[in-house]
Design an enzyme around this catalytic site. Structure first.
Site, PDB file in Angstrom:
ATOM      1  CB  CYS A  49      -0.942   0.018   1.192  1.00 52.42           C
ATOM      2  SG  CYS A  49      -2.106  -1.335   1.176  1.00 52.42           S
ATOM      3  CG  HIS A  63      -3.018   3.562   2.523  1.00 50.49           C
ATOM      4  ND1 HIS A  63      -3.593   3.257   1.312  1.00 50.49           N
ATOM      5  CD2 HIS A  63      -3.044   2.413   3.255  1.00 50.49           C
ATOM      6  CE1 HIS A  63      -3.938   1.976   1.316  1.00 50.49           C
ATOM      7  NE2 HIS A  63      -3.623   1.453   2.484  1.00 50.49           N
ATOM      8  CG  ASN A 110      -6.608  -0.468   1.539  1.00 48.57           C
ATOM      9  OD1 ASN A 110      -5.938  -0.050   0.600  1.00 48.57           O
ATOM     10  ND2 ASN A 110      -6.060  -0.974   2.626  1.00 48.57           N
TER      11      ASN A 110
HETATM   12  O1  UT7 Z   1      -3.382  -1.097   3.922  1.00 53.02           O
HETATM   13  C1  UT7 Z   1      -3.382  -1.678   5.180  1.00 53.02           C
HETATM   14  C2  UT7 Z   1      -4.460  -2.721   5.187  1.00 53.02           C
HETATM   15  N1  UT7 Z   1      -5.014  -3.121   6.441  1.00 53.02           N
HETATM   16  C3  UT7 Z   1      -5.584  -2.298   7.356  1.00 53.02           C
HETATM   17  O2  UT7 Z   1      -5.560  -1.122   7.300  1.00 53.02           O
HETATM   18  C4  UT7 Z   1      -6.304  -3.001   8.485  1.00 53.02           C
HETATM   19  C5  UT7 Z   1      -6.221  -2.272   9.798  1.00 53.02           C
HETATM   20  N2  UT7 Z   1      -7.144  -2.858  10.736  1.00 53.02           N
HETATM   21  C6  UT7 Z   1      -8.487  -2.534  10.738  1.00 53.02           C
HETATM   22  O3  UT7 Z   1      -8.904  -1.702   9.959  1.00 53.02           O
HETATM   23  C7  UT7 Z   1      -9.383  -3.194  11.736  1.00 53.02           C
HETATM   24  O4  UT7 Z   1      -8.611  -3.989  12.621  1.00 53.02           O
HETATM   25  C8  UT7 Z   1     -10.476  -4.091  11.071  1.00 53.02           C
HETATM   26  C9  UT7 Z   1     -11.499  -3.195  10.374  1.00 53.02           C
HETATM   27  C10 UT7 Z   1      -9.862  -5.064  10.107  1.00 53.02           C
HETATM   28  C11 UT7 Z   1     -11.220  -4.879  12.159  1.00 53.02           C
HETATM   29  O5  UT7 Z   1     -11.809  -4.018  13.091  1.00 53.02           O
HETATM   30  P1  UT7 Z   1     -11.634  -4.283  14.628  1.00 53.02           P
HETATM   31  O6  UT7 Z   1     -12.425  -3.250  15.331  1.00 53.02           O
HETATM   32  O7  UT7 Z   1     -10.171  -4.372  14.938  1.00 53.02           O
HETATM   33  O8  UT7 Z   1     -12.344  -5.683  14.809  1.00 53.02           O
HETATM   34  P2  UT7 Z   1     -11.731  -7.037  15.417  1.00 53.02           P
HETATM   35  O9  UT7 Z   1     -10.747  -7.642  14.472  1.00 53.02           O
HETATM   36  O10 UT7 Z   1     -11.311  -6.791  16.833  1.00 53.02           O
HETATM   37  O11 UT7 Z   1     -13.016  -7.934  15.445  1.00 53.02           O
HETATM   38  C12 UT7 Z   1     -14.136  -7.638  16.293  1.00 53.02           C
HETATM   39  C13 UT7 Z   1     -15.264  -8.576  15.939  1.00 53.02           C
HETATM   40  C14 UT7 Z   1     -14.819 -10.036  15.839  1.00 53.02           C
HETATM   41  O12 UT7 Z   1     -15.878 -10.820  16.339  1.00 53.02           O
HETATM   42  P3  UT7 Z   1     -15.803 -11.442  17.827  1.00 53.02           P
HETATM   43  O13 UT7 Z   1     -14.577 -12.324  17.816  1.00 53.02           O
HETATM   44  O14 UT7 Z   1     -15.654 -10.257  18.737  1.00 53.02           O
HETATM   45  O15 UT7 Z   1     -17.085 -12.163  17.943  1.00 53.02           O
HETATM   46  C15 UT7 Z   1     -14.714 -10.271  14.354  1.00 53.02           C
HETATM   47  O16 UT7 Z   1     -14.923 -11.618  14.007  1.00 53.02           O
HETATM   48  O17 UT7 Z   1     -15.786  -8.236  14.646  1.00 53.02           O
HETATM   49  C16 UT7 Z   1     -15.844  -9.413  13.840  1.00 53.02           C
HETATM   50  N3  UT7 Z   1     -15.703  -9.027  12.439  1.00 53.02           N
HETATM   51  C17 UT7 Z   1     -16.750  -8.724  11.670  1.00 53.02           C
HETATM   52  N4  UT7 Z   1     -18.076  -8.683  11.929  1.00 53.02           N
HETATM   53  C18 UT7 Z   1     -18.890  -8.329  10.925  1.00 53.02           C
HETATM   54  C19 UT7 Z   1     -14.576  -8.896  11.703  1.00 53.02           C
HETATM   55  N5  UT7 Z   1     -14.880  -8.517  10.455  1.00 53.02           N
HETATM   56  C20 UT7 Z   1     -16.230  -8.409  10.416  1.00 53.02           C
HETATM   57  C21 UT7 Z   1     -17.129  -8.045   9.393  1.00 53.02           C
HETATM   58  N6  UT7 Z   1     -18.462  -8.021   9.710  1.00 53.02           N
HETATM   59  N7  UT7 Z   1     -16.747  -7.720   8.156  1.00 53.02           N
END
Ligand code: UT7
Length: 309
Positions: free
Chosen positions: A103, A243, A273
């Protein structure tokens, strides 16, 4: 810039995935993304964006002496995407290569192009950021597939006297974080065997929270470093083009920098993204909207796999 015509909304994804428009919007700011069709590819999008840039700059492709394409989703391992662009444009006097920084690909390519011009070696350099990460997503993994879209952006840099142009660049890398954002198979380390395919190892594997922490930290610190290096203060920065990975990452960085969100360009709602495409696409839109004018001081700041920034 160029983005595929096909739009996939959060509701579209929610039809086949355990997710919702509300979750995706509130956690990321993303509402839609443009996804390449069967006949679209990184090279095709890069060529479209490059042709648009040549038109805006009123430049002749025969004048271009170097083409640098930031991409980690080239059409082929070789030939490079840059060579495909070179051929399609008829840039017969240009050298051409791809640059791999995920990225951060566009800012790395821009910095490289700037050095090429500053050295006196090149006069007109085409810089493209492009990715088709939709081909590298596991569409069953809701933690990654909702985040990404496809697209390309291009700029032409021309040698000129004066205080305009690229004032300063800062590049960084931390390979110790390589495993937090990785496509494990299809390189030399792990071939694309039927087993690897079945395990989806040819798609993006990400530790979202680790990337989040890294991103908020480097977005703020790299911005501060480059502004200082340019001999400016934060108050003299008119626009920041970050980004586009997650709106919350930009908001957290804005707070750290004590900068109002109005000074940041964001278009996550429309594109998600787009990896190396994200900064030049946001740049193009900000120029079209009149937010960036001749004389504006702007910061472009990227971060991504590698880790790189
Ligand atoms: O260019 C660089 C590319 N990458 C990034 O920039 C990623 C950076 N990270 C992020 O943007 C965030 O960490 C995410 C958006 C990927 C995830 O958000 P988060 O607030 O960190 O969520 P999490 O990973 O802590 O997950 C919380 C919950 C989980 O469920 P449980 O275990 O609490 O029951 C996940 O399974 O949200 C769940 N979850 C979803 N639920 C609905 C994860 N993805 C989804 C989804 N829809 N798409």
């Amino acid at each position: 810039m160029y983005v595929p015509k096909r739009v996939v909304t959060n509701d579209d994804l929610a039809q086949t995935l355990d997710t919702s428009d509300e979750w995706i919007r509130s956690r990321t700011g993303i509402a839609r993304r443009h996804i390449a069709g069967e006949h679209e590819s990184s090279a095709q999008m890069a060529i479209e964006a490059a042709q648009a840039a040549l038109q805006v700059a009123d430049a002749n492709p025969r004048e271009i002496s170097l083409i640098v394409v930031g991409t980690t989703t080239p059409d082929y391992v070789f030939p490079s995407t840059a060579c495909q662009v070179q051929n399609a444009l008829g840039a017969v006097h240009a050298g051409a290569f791809d640059l791999s920084a995920a990225c951060s690909g566009f800012v790395y390519a821009l910095s490289t192009a700037h050095q090429a011009i500053a050295s006196g070696e090149h006069d007109l350099v085409l810089v493209i950021g492009v990715d088709t990460l939709s081909r590298r997503l596991n569409w069953q993994d809701r933690g990654t597939c909702v985040l990404f879209g496809d697209g390309a952006g291009a700029v032409l840099l021309r040698a000129a006297e004066g205080p305009s142009g690229v004032l300063a660049t800062v590049l960084g890398a931390d390979g110790s974080g390589g495993d937090v954002l990785i496509i494990p198979a299809s390189g030399c380390a792990r071939s694309l065997t039927p087993e690897a395919l079945a395990e989806n190892l040819h798609t993006i594997h990400m530790n979202g929270q680790e990337v989040y922490r890294f991103a908020t930290r480097v977005l703020a610190s790299a911005t501060e470093q480059v502004v200082k290096k340019a001999g400016l203060t934060m108050d003299e920065v008119d626009v920041i083009v970050p980004h586009q990975a997650n709106l919350r990452i930009v908001e957290t960085a804005a707070k750290r920098l004590k900068m109002p969100m109005e000074r940041f360009v964001t278009n996550l709602d429309e594109y998600g993204n787009t990896s190396a495409g994200s900064i030049p696409i946001a740049l193009c839109e900000a120029i079209a909207q009149g937010r960036i004018k001749p004389g504006s001081n702007i910061v472009m700041v990227g971060f991504g796999a590698g880790l790189t920034w």
